[in-house]
Design a protein around this motif. Structure first.
Motif, short mmCIF file in Angstrom:
data_model
loop_
_atom_site.label_atom_id
_atom_site.label_comp_id
_atom_site.label_asym_id
_atom_site.label_seq_id
_atom_site.Cartn_x
_atom_site.Cartn_y
_atom_site.Cartn_z
N VAL A 71 5.02 -32.82 45.73
CA VAL A 71 6.47 -33.18 45.46
C VAL A 71 7.30 -31.83 44.95
N GLN A 72 6.70 -31.14 43.95
CA GLN A 72 7.43 -29.94 43.48
C GLN A 72 7.63 -28.90 44.54
N PRO A 124 14.46 -33.14 43.50
CA PRO A 124 14.38 -34.63 44.16
C PRO A 124 15.43 -35.57 44.04
N ASP A 125 15.88 -36.17 45.07
CA ASP A 125 16.82 -37.23 45.08
C ASP A 125 16.12 -38.44 45.77
N ALA A 126 16.86 -39.44 45.71
CA ALA A 126 16.30 -40.59 46.36
C ALA A 126 16.00 -40.48 47.81
N ALA A 127 17.01 -39.78 48.55
CA ALA A 127 16.88 -39.68 50.01
C ALA A 127 15.62 -38.74 50.51
N GLU A 133 5.27 -39.85 50.29
CA GLU A 133 3.78 -40.25 50.02
C GLU A 133 3.14 -40.46 51.28
N ARG A 134 3.93 -40.73 52.63
CA ARG A 134 3.22 -40.75 54.01
C ARG A 134 3.04 -39.30 54.11
N ARG A 135 3.77 -38.23 53.98
CA ARG A 135 3.60 -37.04 54.24
C ARG A 135 2.44 -36.43 53.46
N HIS A 187 5.83 -38.75 40.07
CA HIS A 187 5.04 -39.85 40.81
C HIS A 187 5.82 -41.17 40.52
N LEU A 188 6.12 -41.46 39.30
CA LEU A 188 6.62 -42.70 38.87
C LEU A 188 7.98 -42.89 39.56
N VAL A 189 8.80 -41.93 39.50
CA VAL A 189 10.22 -42.11 40.13
C VAL A 189 10.11 -42.40 41.67
N CYS A 190 9.20 -41.51 42.19
CA CYS A 190 8.71 -41.55 43.68
C CYS A 190 8.37 -43.00 44.23
#
Length: 146
Positions: free
Chosen positions: A26-27, A33-36, A42-44, A136-139
């Motif tokens: 993610v980093q 990071p934003d919602a969009a 996770e798929r990537r 991870h939790l936010v995602c």
């Protein structure tokens, strides 16, 4: 009994390290990071590890463990040395990363409040390693809201 404890310890360490790999992904993928931007990560990430997204979901949900072969695959796909998945990596995140996680505006404070609410409602030993990772939790929360 000792062997069973050792197996559980390795399983927990591997899960923690898999979640750490996701945080690193993610980093490296999204600077702010934003919602969009978080949707589809996770798929990537699963594709990067050469597994199905549903399999990654089962690993995170603890319905599947990371075995020896899969641990080595994760290491190879993530450019980590052999055995990395089996060792605890409890070092704290760099200060810059910790500061980058602080909310910058009302929207971000809302997300942090949402995460804290979720954490407080679901605090248990079962979720401890997953909840150690705020990104991870936010995602997870944002993906669940889709």
């Amino acid at each position: 009994m000792g062997a069973m404890t050792a197996v559980r310890d390795v399983a927990a360490i591997r899960l923690d390290n898999a979640l750490r790999l996701f945080d690193e992904f993610v980093q490296a993928t999204i600077k702010h990071p934003d919602a969009a931007a978080l949707r589809g990560l996770e798929r990537r990430f699963a594709e990067r590890l050469q597994i199905q997204p549903s399999y990654w979901s089962q690993i995170k949900g603890r319905s599947r463990q990371i075995g020896e072969r899969l641990a080595r695959q994760f290491e190879q796909c993530s450019h980590k040395p052999a055995g990395w998945m089996d060792q605890p990596h409890d070092d704290p995140p760099p200060a810059a990363l910790a500061e980058a996680l602080l909310p910058r505006d009302d929207d971000e404070r809302f997300i942090v409040d949402l995460v804290l609410t979720y954490y407080r409602r679901h605090r248990s030993e079962e979720h401890t390693s997953e909840l150690q990772s705020r990104l991870h939790l936010v995602c997870r929360l944002l993906l669940e809201k889709k």
